[in-house]
Write an enzyme that holds these catalytic residues in place. Structure first.
Site, PDB file in Angstrom:
ATOM      1  N   ASP A   1       4.384  -4.874  -7.348  1.00 47.10           N
ATOM      2  CA  ASP A   1       3.735  -3.616  -6.940  1.00 47.10           C
ATOM      3  C   ASP A   1       4.288  -2.438  -7.736  1.00 47.10           C
ATOM      4  O   ASP A   1       3.745  -1.341  -7.662  1.00 47.10           O
ATOM      5  CB  ASP A   1       3.926  -3.361  -5.443  1.00 47.10           C
ATOM      6  CG  ASP A   1       5.385  -3.427  -5.028  1.00 47.10           C
ATOM      7  OD1 ASP A   1       6.026  -4.458  -5.290  1.00 47.10           O
ATOM      8  OD2 ASP A   1       5.893  -2.435  -4.472  1.00 47.10           O
ATOM      9  N   ASN A   2       5.351  -2.652  -8.485  1.00 52.07           N
ATOM     10  CA  ASN A   2       5.927  -1.582  -9.293  1.00 52.07           C
ATOM     11  C   ASN A   2       5.650  -1.778 -10.782  1.00 52.07           C
ATOM     12  O   ASN A   2       6.368  -1.254 -11.630  1.00 52.07           O
ATOM     13  CB  ASN A   2       7.437  -1.482  -9.042  1.00 52.07           C
ATOM     14  CG  ASN A   2       7.745  -1.021  -7.623  1.00 52.07           C
ATOM     15  OD1 ASN A   2       6.907  -0.386  -6.980  1.00 52.07           O
ATOM     16  ND2 ASN A   2       8.924  -1.321  -7.140  1.00 52.07           N
TER      17      ASN A   2
ATOM     18  N   ARG B   1       3.683   6.176   1.854  1.00 52.52           N
ATOM     19  CA  ARG B   1       4.090   7.593   1.944  1.00 52.52           C
ATOM     20  C   ARG B   1       3.570   8.400   0.765  1.00 52.52           C
ATOM     21  O   ARG B   1       4.078   9.482   0.475  1.00 52.52           O
ATOM     22  CB  ARG B   1       5.601   7.682   1.991  1.00 52.52           C
ATOM     23  CG  ARG B   1       6.282   6.968   0.823  1.00 52.52           C
ATOM     24  CD  ARG B   1       7.726   7.353   0.747  1.00 52.52           C
ATOM     25  NE  ARG B   1       8.421   6.554  -0.255  1.00 52.52           N
ATOM     26  CZ  ARG B   1       9.657   6.760  -0.625  1.00 52.52           C
ATOM     27  NH1 ARG B   1      10.344   7.742  -0.099  1.00 52.52           N
ATOM     28  NH2 ARG B   1      10.220   6.007  -1.535  1.00 52.52           N
TER      29      ARG B   1
ATOM     30  N   GLY C   1       0.839  -1.202   0.000  1.00 56.10           N
ATOM     31  CA  GLY C   1       0.000   0.000   0.000  1.00 56.10           C
ATOM     32  C   GLY C   1       0.863   1.236   0.000  1.00 56.10           C
ATOM     33  O   GLY C   1       2.062   1.188   0.248  1.00 56.10           O
TER      34      GLY C   1
ATOM     35  N   ARG D   1       3.497  13.366  -8.506  1.00 59.89           N
ATOM     36  CA  ARG D   1       3.560  12.426  -9.622  1.00 59.89           C
ATOM     37  C   ARG D   1       2.245  12.436 -10.374  1.00 59.89           C
ATOM     38  O   ARG D   1       1.175  12.502  -9.777  1.00 59.89           O
ATOM     39  CB  ARG D   1       3.864  11.034  -9.071  1.00 59.89           C
ATOM     40  CG  ARG D   1       3.907   9.949 -10.109  1.00 59.89           C
ATOM     41  CD  ARG D   1       4.758   8.793  -9.649  1.00 59.89           C
ATOM     42  NE  ARG D   1       4.106   7.980  -8.631  1.00 59.89           N
ATOM     43  CZ  ARG D   1       4.669   6.892  -8.114  1.00 59.89           C
ATOM     44  NH1 ARG D   1       5.870   6.513  -8.483  1.00 59.89           N
ATOM     45  NH2 ARG D   1       4.037   6.188  -7.199  1.00 59.89           N
TER      46      ARG D   1
ATOM     47  N   ASP E   1       8.499   6.383   7.821  1.00 63.95           N
ATOM     48  CA  ASP E   1       8.184   7.737   8.297  1.00 63.95           C
ATOM     49  C   ASP E   1       7.257   8.489   7.341  1.00 63.95           C
ATOM     50  O   ASP E   1       6.866   9.623   7.607  1.00 63.95           O
ATOM     51  CB  ASP E   1       9.473   8.546   8.535  1.00 63.95           C
ATOM     52  CG  ASP E   1      10.300   8.704   7.261  1.00 63.95           C
ATOM     53  OD1 ASP E   1       9.855   8.229   6.186  1.00 63.95           O
ATOM     54  OD2 ASP E   1      11.390   9.299   7.347  1.00 63.95           O
ATOM     55  N   GLY E   2       6.945   7.859   6.208  1.00 66.64           N
ATOM     56  CA  GLY E   2       6.054   8.513   5.253  1.00 66.64           C
ATOM     57  C   GLY E   2       6.712   9.621   4.450  1.00 66.64           C
ATOM     58  O   GLY E   2       6.050  10.317   3.682  1.00 66.64           O
TER      59      GLY E   2
END
Ligand code: AMP
Ligand code: MG
Length: 479
Positions: free
Chosen positions: A248-249, A89, A86, A172, A121-122
């Protein structure tokens, strides 16, 4: 008026697929890079956004009108191991509907932790975010489907990695952020209606020519396989190495996504791997086509429950879909190689001709991009020897067996062989100047050269030399 027109079709999917979450405000938003031409394509006013107002929005301190911030859920095979992931960040602000009617995700990356952040830490550091900006815009200029970069802002806050770094957020822009891993997420929850909703949504958003109906899910799989075969061929033809082809990429839209430890190959060598965390070479240059197929097989598995009640028949049909990948890839790749050599027609020996050049390049450690650039200019490439001369006679003779003129051959080659690619040492030098000296002029110069990669008349000497360190280049996970 800045021109925001945000919609939220993804957020109409079942709640399984996302979490509502707002960006975490930062201390001191400052614009570092802003992509004015992209803003215009999006219908956004660059004059309004390239300043205070934009810095606040692209830092997550202010939401644009109509935003509905969410983090997307997905799973993924990372280096072969399945995990729930998920957006840890990243936060999707919404889908901007452009003046030409396209729907494009606007996502902040590095905007604070989400429910999927686990121990992260996002946040993101300036270097990797500028890196994604440079490489994604270079890929776009090369004509390769990719997510794009609208802005990078610094946060005025530090992030703590191996050392203390400046925090930054990338905005993005993507056709969508639906990944192979999103389908795997739905499948892992064993929720057939959610899986079906995602498949239908993906099809209508990215493959609208496929009609509703029983066969639609398999047809979607076919179409995704086709787009990935075309995409990976484009990567191979310019020497692009993604570096982290986890499931996931891999975007179902067929765009290149998630620029972490990626790089362009200098000397031709299929075993080239740049990522410091890829000791086994799983994601090496030459391994990208089989890994793409491996990822697509994971997609097919996830989609199997949609492919009809007869499991055996579903497997047979999905396998047939996957079986087309190698042929499709080989066709795109060989067509692309023909163009790089100035060949319009097809002859059975063309594959051998290409392979012999690649073998020569491998043996000589010849620079991939510059060899084709020299051929385009009608010069001898570096390290040309009698072996090259012999090959060159063959390609010259081959060109005489097609009706096209010299001028047509040159035009074809100029359009297929970039004069400039983002050379690793130049990317690093521009990031070094930006992150340690606050000097963005090096990056601006590089971006300018990368913006017209097929212009062979421009003097780009400063951007064409491979690194001469002799050390293998390594990139690190872009956190
Ligand atoms: P990536 O390697 O960038 O594809 O990221 C893999 C996963 O780690 C994704 O789920 C990311 O959202 C998550 N992630 C990476 N960096 C961070 C971070 N600093 N904080 C929270 N999550 C992160
Ligand atoms: Mg990722």
């Amino acid at each position: 008026m800045p021109g925001w027109r945000l919609e939220h079709t993804y957020a109409a999917l079942p709640p399984l697929f996302f979490s509502d979450i707002r960006p975490t405000p930062v201390a001191g938003p400052t614009m570092v890079a802003f992509n004015a031409p992209l803003a215009v394509e999006l219908g956004l006013d660059p004059d309004v956004l390239n300043g205070r107002e934009g810095a606040d929005i692209f830092a997550g301190n202010a939401l644009p009108p109509g935003a509905r911030p969410i983090a997307q859920a997905y799973a993924g095979h990372q280096f072969g191991h399945f995990t729930a992931l998920g957006d840890g960040r990243a936060i999707l602000l919404g889908e901007q509907v452009t003046p030409s009617g396209h729907r494009l995700d606007i996502q902040l990356k590095g905007s604070g932790p989400t429910p999927y952040a686990r121990r992260g830490d996002g946040r993101a550091a300036l270097g990797p975010m500028l890196r994604e900006y440079i490489i994604s815009e270079a890929m776009h200029a090369l004509g390769i489907p990719t997510t794009r970069s609208l802005a990078v802002v610094t946060t005025g806050e530090a992030v703590y990695r191996d050392s203390t770094l400046d925090g930054a957020i990338l905005t993005r822009v993507a056709s969508s952020h639906i990944r192979v891993g999103t389908m795997q997420w739905a499948a892992a929850h064993r929720d057939p209606s959610a899986l079906e909703a995602l498949s239908n949504y993906t099809r209508r958003r990215h493959y609208p020519s496929i009609p509703d109906g029983d066969e639609s899910h398999l047809m979607l799989l076919d179409a995704i396989v086709e787009r990935q075969a075309a995409l990976i061929a484009r990567w191979q033809l310019v020497g692009f190495i993604h570096g982290v082809m986890n499931t996931d990429n891999m975007a179902l839209s067929g765009e290149t996504i998630d620029y972490g430890p990626c790089a362009f190959m200098d000397a031709y060598a299929p075993e080239t791997v740049f990522s410091s965390i890829d000791a086994d070479g799983r994601y090496a240059y030459g391994n990208q086509p089989p890994i793409a197929l491996w990822n697509l097989a994971r997609l097919a598995e996830a989609m199997l429950p949609l492919c009809g009640p007869d499991r055996e028949r579903a497997v047979t049909r999905a396998t047939a879909s996957l079986d087309r990948f190698e042929t499709l890839f080989a066709r795109h790749w060989l067509d692309g190689m023909r163009a790089k050599l100035g060949l319009f027609t097809q002859e059975p020996e063309d594959l051998q001709l290409v392979e012999d050049l690649l073998t020569w390049m491998h043996q000589q450690s010849a620079d991939f991009t510059n060899t084709f650039r020299a051929l385009t200019a009608g010069h001898l490439p570096d390290r040309a020897d009698s072996g090259f001369d012999e090959w060159h006679l063959r390609v010259t003779a081959r060109r005489t067996r097609q009706p096209q003129s010299q001028a047509e051959v040159h035009a074809l080659m100029r359009g297929a062989n970039p004069a400039v690619i983002p050379r690793n040492h130049l990317v690093e030098a521009s990031l070094h100047a930006a992150t340690t000296l606050g000097d963005l002029s090096v990056m601006t110069g590089l971006l300018d050269a990368l913006g017209t990669p097929y212009d062979h008349d421009r003097d780009v000497t400063a951007f064409t030399a491979p690194a001469d360190t002799g050390r293998p280049y390594q990139t690190f996970c872009g956190t």
